[in-house]
Design a protein around this motif. Structure first.
Motif, PDB file in Angstrom:
ATOM      1  N   ASP A 179       0.853  -1.233  -0.028  1.00 27.46           N
ATOM      2  CA  ASP A 179       0.033   0.148  -0.156  1.00 27.46           C
ATOM      3  C   ASP A 179       0.689   1.207   0.132  1.00 27.46           C
ATOM      4  OD1 ASP A 179       0.675   0.093   2.704  1.00 27.46           O
ATOM      5  OD2 ASP A 179      -1.219  -1.066   3.324  1.00 27.46           O
ATOM      6  N   TRP A 180       0.367   2.466  -0.061  1.00 24.35           N
ATOM      7  CA  TRP A 180       0.949   3.579  -0.445  1.00 24.35           C
ATOM      8  C   TRP A 180      -0.056   4.732  -0.428  1.00 24.35           C
ATOM      9  CZ3 TRP A 180      -0.346  -0.181  -3.991  1.00 24.35           C
ATOM     10  CH2 TRP A 180      -1.140   0.138  -4.829  1.00 24.35           C
ATOM     11  N   LYS A 181       0.845   5.987  -0.049  1.00 21.13           N
ATOM     12  CA  LYS A 181      -0.014   7.385   0.031  1.00 21.13           C
ATOM     13  C   LYS A 181       0.205   8.120  -1.266  1.00 21.13           C
ATOM     14  CE  LYS A 181      -2.127   7.640   4.010  1.00 21.13           C
ATOM     15  NZ  LYS A 181      -1.723   6.715   4.824  1.00 21.13           N
ATOM     16  N   ILE A 182      -0.680   8.640  -1.801  1.00 20.92           N
ATOM     17  CA  ILE A 182      -0.336   9.319  -3.240  1.00 20.92           C
ATOM     18  C   ILE A 182       0.292  10.861  -2.617  1.00 20.92           C
ATOM     19  CG2 ILE A 182      -1.137  10.446  -4.965  1.00 20.92           C
ATOM     20  CD1 ILE A 182      -3.540   8.605  -5.067  1.00 20.92           C
ATOM     21  N   PRO A 183       1.480  10.813  -2.972  1.00 19.58           N
ATOM     22  CA  PRO A 183       2.132  12.424  -2.759  1.00 19.58           C
ATOM     23  C   PRO A 183       1.623  13.332  -3.471  1.00 19.58           C
ATOM     24  CG  PRO A 183       3.619  11.021  -4.059  1.00 19.58           C
ATOM     25  CD  PRO A 183       2.647  10.190  -4.084  1.00 19.58           C
ATOM     26  N   GLN A 184       1.581  14.527  -2.642  1.00 20.82           N
ATOM     27  CA  GLN A 184       1.116  15.757  -3.026  1.00 20.82           C
ATOM     28  C   GLN A 184       2.179  16.445  -3.831  1.00 20.82           C
ATOM     29  OE1 GLN A 184      -1.779  17.740  -0.308  1.00 20.82           O
ATOM     30  NE2 GLN A 184      -1.403  16.035   0.884  1.00 20.82           N
ATOM     31  N   GLY A 185       3.177  16.012  -3.968  1.00 19.94           N
ATOM     32  CA  GLY A 185       4.545  16.866  -4.460  1.00 19.94           C
ATOM     33  C   GLY A 185       5.531  16.245  -4.443  1.00 19.94           C
ATOM     34  N   GLY A 186       6.740  16.704  -5.032  1.00 16.28           N
ATOM     35  CA  GLY A 186       8.153  15.778  -4.781  1.00 16.28           C
ATOM     36  C   GLY A 186       8.236  14.786  -5.800  1.00 16.28           C
ATOM     37  N   PHE A 187       9.290  14.059  -5.441  1.00 12.16           N
ATOM     38  CA  PHE A 187       9.519  12.892  -6.623  1.00 12.16           C
ATOM     39  C   PHE A 187       9.231  11.417  -6.249  1.00 12.16           C
ATOM     40  CE2 PHE A 187      13.882  15.033  -7.822  1.00 12.16           C
ATOM     41  CZ  PHE A 187      13.167  16.254  -8.531  1.00 12.16           C
ATOM     42  N   GLN A 224      12.244  -3.223   6.922  1.00  6.20           N
ATOM     43  CA  GLN A 224      12.419  -4.209   6.032  1.00  6.20           C
ATOM     44  C   GLN A 224      10.984  -4.133   5.298  1.00  6.20           C
ATOM     45  OE1 GLN A 224      14.606  -6.745   4.931  1.00  6.20           O
ATOM     46  NE2 GLN A 224      16.178  -5.575   6.329  1.00  6.20           N
ATOM     47  N   HIS A 225      10.431  -3.206   5.130  1.00  5.21           N
ATOM     48  CA  HIS A 225       8.859  -2.995   4.536  1.00  5.21           C
ATOM     49  C   HIS A 225       8.756  -1.854   3.674  1.00  5.21           C
ATOM     50  CE1 HIS A 225       6.970  -6.388   6.135  1.00  5.21           C
ATOM     51  NE2 HIS A 225       7.781  -6.226   7.532  1.00  5.21           N
ATOM     52  N   HIS A 226       9.954  -1.113   3.171  1.00  9.45           N
ATOM     53  CA  HIS A 226       9.598  -0.111   2.256  1.00  9.45           C
ATOM     54  C   HIS A 226      10.527  -0.078   1.178  1.00  9.45           C
ATOM     55  CE1 HIS A 226       7.534   1.570   5.967  1.00  9.45           C
ATOM     56  NE2 HIS A 226       6.631   1.911   5.027  1.00  9.45           N
ATOM     57  N   LEU A 227      10.125   0.633   0.108  1.00 10.72           N
ATOM     58  CA  LEU A 227      10.812   0.854  -0.919  1.00 10.72           C
ATOM     59  C   LEU A 227      10.585   2.508  -1.331  1.00 10.72           C
ATOM     60  CD1 LEU A 227      10.250  -2.073  -3.580  1.00 10.72           C
ATOM     61  CD2 LEU A 227      12.539  -1.490  -2.225  1.00 10.72           C
ATOM     62  N   ARG A 228      11.445   3.112  -1.707  1.00  9.55           N
ATOM     63  CA  ARG A 228      11.318   4.636  -2.171  1.00  9.55           C
ATOM     64  C   ARG A 228      11.621   4.679  -3.652  1.00  9.55           C
ATOM     65  NH1 ARG A 228      15.507   9.524  -2.169  1.00  9.55           N
ATOM     66  NH2 ARG A 228      16.153   8.258  -4.101  1.00  9.55           N
ATOM     67  N   LEU A 229      10.242   4.829  -4.150  1.00 10.49           N
ATOM     68  CA  LEU A 229       9.913   4.870  -5.818  1.00 10.49           C
ATOM     69  C   LEU A 229      10.164   6.294  -5.945  1.00 10.49           C
ATOM     70  CD1 LEU A 229       7.069   2.596  -6.154  1.00 10.49           C
ATOM     71  CD2 LEU A 229       9.536   1.987  -6.200  1.00 10.49           C
ATOM     72  N   SER A 230      10.668   6.855  -7.208  1.00  5.85           N
ATOM     73  CA  SER A 230      11.047   8.005  -7.806  1.00  5.85           C
ATOM     74  C   SER A 230      10.484   8.029  -9.206  1.00  5.85           C
ATOM     75  CB  SER A 230      12.522   8.424  -7.790  1.00  5.85           C
ATOM     76  OG  SER A 230      12.442   9.534  -8.416  1.00  5.85           O
ATOM     77  N   TYR A 231       9.482   8.934  -9.323  1.00  5.73           N
ATOM     78  CA  TYR A 231       8.995   8.541 -10.600  1.00  5.73           C
ATOM     79  C   TYR A 231       9.531  10.265 -11.475  1.00  5.73           C
ATOM     80  CZ  TYR A 231       5.911  11.993  -7.506  1.00  5.73           C
ATOM     81  OH  TYR A 231       5.724  12.745  -6.568  1.00  5.73           O
TER      82      TYR A 231
END
Ligand SMILES: Cc1ncc(COP(=O)(O)O)c(C=O)c1O
Length: 258
Positions: A179-187, A224-231
């Motif tokens: 699951d994830w939150k939709i970021p309101q800004g940034g990368f 052990q539970h997150h990945l930082r995805l950059s778009y």
């Protein structure tokens, strides 16, 4: 440096913990990225910002406000910086051209009390003789000519469509186990993987397939539970291809904990 972490929730730092930690450890300063935090993408609310300033005033705790992503709001304008509500010179405010124009320019800025700026300028002089004059002229020209405003609007539009595309891909391939939150800004999208997996194994297996991931343990060694995805950088095709393959790797048995 003795670093202490302050826990966060959906609207930024958990301010209630600051006084307690400060009493226990006698902190020298607080560092924060209130807008589109790296790596979580969290945006600190206006109320939280006011609360943070109130507590730090009381605790006499100076703040470094890192606003590298502040101009990159995508849906609606973000709340004012902490610096805008600082009436005691408590906040050192940092901005950067690295996320908007280009990191190679090596241009950023700082707003703070004059004696502090003089001291920092002296340290910078001793470290690297100061930033390139050509880069400084380039940035001054962008800012004064209106080019920066035009450019930032384009960057926002581009980032917004990339974010929306990435969220679509996540909905398609990741719903069952993340699951994830939709970021309101940034990368960044801070992807929470609900499954028990070995992040180290995932990193190794992904790399073999030319997918370089950014695991949460880079930021918190126990994560052990997150990945930082950059778009922000990869093309839409690369994003889809990489994320699809990564979802298959996460689903497969090869990256089980044991
Ligand atoms: C929050 C934050 N501040 C600063 C930087 C780096 O900025 P600069 O290139 O100006 O040193 C980054 C880059 O990743 C960042 O995420």
């Amino acid at each position: 440096m003795n670093l202490l972490e302050i826990p966060m929730n959906d609207d930024g730092l958990i301010t209630e913990s600051i006084s307690r930690l400060n009493k226990l450890y006698n902190g020298s300063l607080l560092y924060s990225i209130p807008s589109f935090h790296n790596p979580t993408g969290i945006l600190m609310s206006k109320t939280k910002r006011e609360e943070l300033i109130r507590i730090c005033k009381k605790e006499r705790l100076p703040i470094i406000e890192d606003d590298a992503y502040g101009d990159l709001w995508l849906d609606k304008k973000k709340p004012n910086p902490l610096k805008a509500i600082d009436d005691q010179g408590l906040v050192l405010y940092l901005g950067s051209m690295s996320k908007t124009l280009g990191p190679g320019l090596r241009i950023g800025w700082i707003v703070g009390p004059e004696p502090v700026i003089h001291r920092l300028a002296d340290i910078k002089m001793q470290m690297d003789y100061g930033a390139s004059s050509i880069s400084q002229f380039v940035v001054a020209e962008w800012l004064s000519s209106g080019l920066y405003e035009e450019h930032i609007q384009k960057v926002r539009n581009e980032l917004k469509s990339r974010r929306d595309f990435t969220v679509q891909i996540l909905n398609k391939y990741y719903k069952e186990f993340a699951d994830w939150k939709i970021p309101q800004g940034g990368f960044y999208i801070w992807l929470h993987i609900k499954k028990q997996i070995s992040m180290h194994k995932l990193f190794k297996h992904s790399l073999k397939e030319n997918i370089l991931i950014n695991p949460g343990y880079i930021y918190d060694r126990n994560d052990q539970h997150h990945l930082r995805l950059s778009y922000s950088y990869a093309s839409l095709e690369q994003l889809e291809k990489g994320l699809m393959r990564l979802s298959q790797l996460i689903a497969s048995a090869t990256i089980k904990v044991k």
